[in-house]
Structures are given as structure tokens and as C-alpha cells.
Design an enzyme around this catalytic site. Structure first.
Site, short mmCIF file in Angstrom:
data_model
loop_
_atom_site.label_atom_id
_atom_site.label_comp_id
_atom_site.label_asym_id
_atom_site.label_seq_id
_atom_site.Cartn_x
_atom_site.Cartn_y
_atom_site.Cartn_z
N GLY A 251 18.19 -5.96 -32.47
CA GLY A 251 18.74 -5.86 -33.82
C GLY A 251 17.77 -5.93 -34.97
CB CYS A 364 26.73 26.00 -39.42
SG CYS A 364 25.58 27.35 -39.20
CD GLU A 365 28.95 19.75 -39.29
OE1 GLU A 365 29.40 18.93 -40.09
OE2 GLU A 365 29.21 19.78 -38.09
#
Ligand code: LLP
Length: 440
Positions: A251, A364-365
């Protein structure tokens, strides 16, 4: 300062040719030689953070460093970490197989996961994985059967949910009560009773927890240890069970931007060891072996990604977009977690940062934006962008979205560049496709 507090690989400099250099290698030359997008990994930076961890935890001799291979799992990376004396946290058959093929001592491997399959548990038993961190009741019973079929005892930990909230992105918090991972504190005794009375092929060694990722707080680790040691003492009192291992997960955060101030491994180690000693004394128990599983903080800073800048677009009265030849398929983190990154132009790192631009990906976004509003020098087509801190959770989460090939990865050290992951080819892209005979 420890390595995870550096934004850039430790060997980074501008060379005589005016280009960025890492591990003694010119980034522009590597971009030309191997093409882009290209993942670069600096071996010196990896070894340096390993050293930080080992030095920081010297005061607790029963420490076992485990690398969380989900951050970046390749055979070459496994070989480096094994050479540094690290064990491994693995979470799938694929990771088990990779570290095994990377020459890792499988007794130093812990297998985590909230829904391990029969096949995966079977593989873990077959390869002699050292510890299996059992996550739930279903797995207890399944693993007992698998171990029985191998005529072996499975050495296990119980993954518990300590009920701790940390301040990180919601998707990468794991230790809070409403989590899909682990046994709630209220169900531990039930699990222990089953192990002691029913599941003869399981041997319980200790407890495991993981509170989240990209953590900047240190006291949260003390809270976690308070809970784990209290549970060890309670299980000893109730069942006469001498558990002698705790695994506190990973973490520790890294520095993605100048605003990030992660604590050093030395601060974390100090908090952890102080809390351990305090609790050991408080409950009068034997000092347990301590397992730590950092992933991101081991590998993130060592990695950069090189892209070639291509098209651009000036929105009227708005943003200036510059697009690179990669994006969300080689680095899903900005679109998934709103993660922020820092970058420089590798072929003119010292030029004045005179423009504010947004770096767009090629997928393509609309959401495929790599870096929003970054200050960079005037960009020309063909410039090489070097994005920092991409060693962790970039390649490991990469996809073939839009049927784009995954990039290659180069290990750099002392002026040497070694290909450690080949760039995928167009034939790789179709290698799993099958056209049924009737459609031919
Ligand atoms: N141990 C366990 C049981 C874990 O679940 C994880 C991470 C680690 C260790 C390593 O944590 P680290 O030291 O790397 O923070 N894809 C996300 C991160 C997901 C972390 C999942 N578990 C991201 O890109 O931010």
C-alpha cells in the site's frame, strides 16, 4: 528520502546530446530502436527501493519482504526481486506460473485472492507455494479438499478485514468493513474452529490483511497492527493457538506529481516496528514473523513510458490537445481512477515549459486522456513524450482495446538495454481467433 518519494527514476539525467537518459541509455535512441509506445524499467531504481525496504526494516529481524507481483509481473522482474531476497505475493495461476518460470523459490510465495479457483489452488499445491491466504469459507473447504487430494497439508493464513478506512481512491481501498475481501473480525472464530476441528489438511500460521493502495498515512499501519496482534493474542487465549505470522499487505504510495508527498519506507518501517513492539509487550506474546507485500512502491518509480506525439487539435477558445500513439490500453489508470501523471519531452527536456496542453490517447473514447493540463515546451510532431512513474499497474493492467498491440518493455542498466517483453505483432492480435469452417 527513499526511492518511492522520487518522481523520476534515480538514474535520470539530460545527456550531452540534450536528451533524457535513464540507466545510461538515451530515451530517444531507445524510442527509435524499439518503436513507441515503449515501457522502460530502470534496474538501479528497483534495486534501490529494495535496499530502502531492507535497511528500513533491519530493526525487526523477523521481517520477510514480499513483492506484490500484481503491480508488474514478468519473468525478468521476478528474477530481479528474487535476487534481492524478496518473496512474492501472487493472485492468479498466471502470476504463479510467471514467478515459477522466473526461477523463484516457491516456498517464498503467498497466494492471495478472493475467489481462487480449484485449478489455481491445485497449481499452488503442485508448485509448493509457501502460504495460501484463505479469504472465505468456500475457499477453506475447497483448499482442504485440494490439499487432501495431493496428500499434503496446505500452509495457510486467514485474510481478515480489519475495518480500517484509508484515504485513497474508493476502488483501491480494501481494508474497510464493506469490502469483498477477507473474513470479518466477527467470523474469524468460526473459521478457526473449522480449521482446528474439521479441515485436517489445513495448517493455520497467522493472519493477513491489506488496507489499500497508494497510501500516504503512516498511522493507519499502526492501527492495522493493533488489530492483528490483538487478534493473535485473543486466538491464543481462546484456542491455545500459537500463531506466529502476520502479513500486513502493501500500500505505500508513490509520487506521481509534485503535489504527492508519500512517506518514506523509513517512516513506515518506524511506525510499523514501534507498533509491533508496543503490542507484543502489551499482550505478552512471542514476536511474530512480519510479512510485507509492497507492489507499487517497488516498481512504479523505476518505470517510464515513451510515446511519440502525433496529431493535435486546438479547440476554439479552449484546450490544446496533443495525441500520443498509446493511451488507455497501456495505462488504464487515468481513465479508471482519475490518476495524474507527470511528463517531459525526452528530446528537449530542458526547453522552457511555455505551453499548457492536454495529452490525449489514441483510443476511440473521449475519456482516453492521459494527462490533463500539463505544462510542456512547444510540441512538434515526432517529439518523444516520457511519462513518469508508470512501472506499476500499467503493463499489468494493459489491454488490447481497439486491437492495438501491447508495447514492448526494456530493462535499462549501466548503458545496457535489454528487451524483457516483446512488442505484440499483428499476428499476436489474431492468434486466438478461430473462424468456424462454415463461415469460410
Ligand atoms: N497485497 C494485497 C493483498 C493487495 O491486494 C495489494 C494490492 C498489494 C499487496 C499491493 O499493494 P501496493 O503496494 O501495490 O499498493 N490497480 C490499482 C491498484 C490495486 C491494488 C490492489 N491490491 C491502481 O492502479 O492504483
Amino acid at each position: 528520502m527513499s526511492t518511492n518519494q522520487s518522481l523520476k527514476p534515480l538514474t535520470l539525467q539530460t545527456n550531452a546530446g540534450g536528451n533524457l537518459q535513464i540507466g545510461g541509455c538515451d530515451m530517444v535512441e531507445l524510442a527509435n530502436k524499439y518503436n513507441t509506445p515503449l515501457y522502460i524499467l530502470d534496474e538501479y531504481t528497483i534495486r534501490s527501493i529494495c535496499n530502502d525496504y531492507k535497511t528500513a526494516f533491519k530493526a525487526y529481524p523477523k521481517v520477510n519482504m514480499m513483492y506484490a507481483s500484481k503491480a508488474l509481473c514478468t519473468q525478468a522482474v521476478s528474477a530481479i526481486l528474487a535476487d534481492e531476497g524478496f518473496g512474492f505475493d501472487v493472485v492468479s495461476a498466471g502470476e504463479i506460473y510467471t514467478v515459477y518460470k522466473g526461477g523463484v523459490d516457491m516456498s517464498k510465495v503467498v497466494f492471495n485472492g478472493n475467489n481462487k479457483s480449484f485449478e489455481e489452488l491445485n497449481l499452488a499445491m503442485q508448485y509448493g507455494v509457501g502460504r495460501i491466504s484463505v479469504d472465505n469459507f468456500f475457499e477453506l473447504s475447497l483448499l482442504n479438499e485440494v490439499a487432501k487430494s495431493h496428500n499434503k497439508i496446505a500452509d495457510i493464513l486467514l485474510r481478515i478485514t480489519p475495518g480500517i478506512e484509508c484515504h485513497t481512491h474508493e476502488y483501491i481501498q480494501t481494508g474497510h468493513l464493506d469490502s469483498k475481501f477477507g473474513f470479518d473480525l466477527t467470523r474469524i472464530d468460526e473459521a478457526v474452529e473449522l480449521i482446528l476441528e474439521q479441515y485436517r489438511n489445513l495448517k493455520l500460521h497467522g493472519l493477513h490483511a491489506h488496507i489499500g493502495s497508494q497510501i500516504f498515512e503512516t498511522t493507519i499501519y499502526s492501527d492495522e497492527i493493533d488489530i492483528l496482534i490483538k487478534e493473535l493474542a485473543r486466538l491464543d487465549e481462546k484456542f491455545g493457538l500459537k500463531l506466529d505470522e502476520i502479513n500486513i499487505g502493501g500500500g505505500l504510495g508513490v509520487k506521481y506529481t509534485e503535489n504527492d508527498m508519500p512517506p518514506s519506507t523509513y517512516d513506515i518501517a518506524d511506525k510499523i516496528i514501534t507498533s509491533l513492539n508496543k503490542n507484543i509487550q502489551k499482550y505478552g506474546i512471542e514476536a511474530p514473523a512480519l510479512f510485507i507485500e509492497p507492489g507499487r512502491s517497488i516498481i512504479s518509480t523505476a518505470g517510464v513510458t515513451l510515446y511519440t506525439l502525433g496529431s493535435s487539435k486546438q479547440v476554439p477558445h479552449g484546450k490544446k490537445y496533443h495525441a500520443v500513439d498509446g493511451g488507455m490500453a497501456d495505462n488504464a489508470r487515468p481513465s479508471m481512477y482519475q490518476a495524474e501523471y507527470s511528463a517531459q519531452i525526452a528530446n528537449k527536456p530542458d526547453a522552457e515549459n511555455s505551453c499548457e496542453v492536454t495529452i490525449a490517447g489514441r483510443f476511440c473514447e473521449s475519456g482516453d486522456i492521459l494527462i490533463k493540463n500539463i505544462k510542456l515546451p512547444e510540441i512538434e510532431e515526432g517529439d518523444i513524450l516520457c511519462v513518469y512513474n508508470t512501472g506499476a499497474y500499467n503493463y499489468s493492467m494493459a489491454s488490447n482495446y481497439n486491437r492495438v498491440q501491447k508495447p514492448a518493455m526494456i530493462l535499462v542498466n549501466n548503458g545496457q538495454d535489454d528487451l524483457i517483453i516483446k512488442r505484440e505483432t499483428l499476428d499476436d492480435i489474431i492468434s486466438h481467433d478461430i473462424i468456424p469452417q462454415r463461415l469460410k
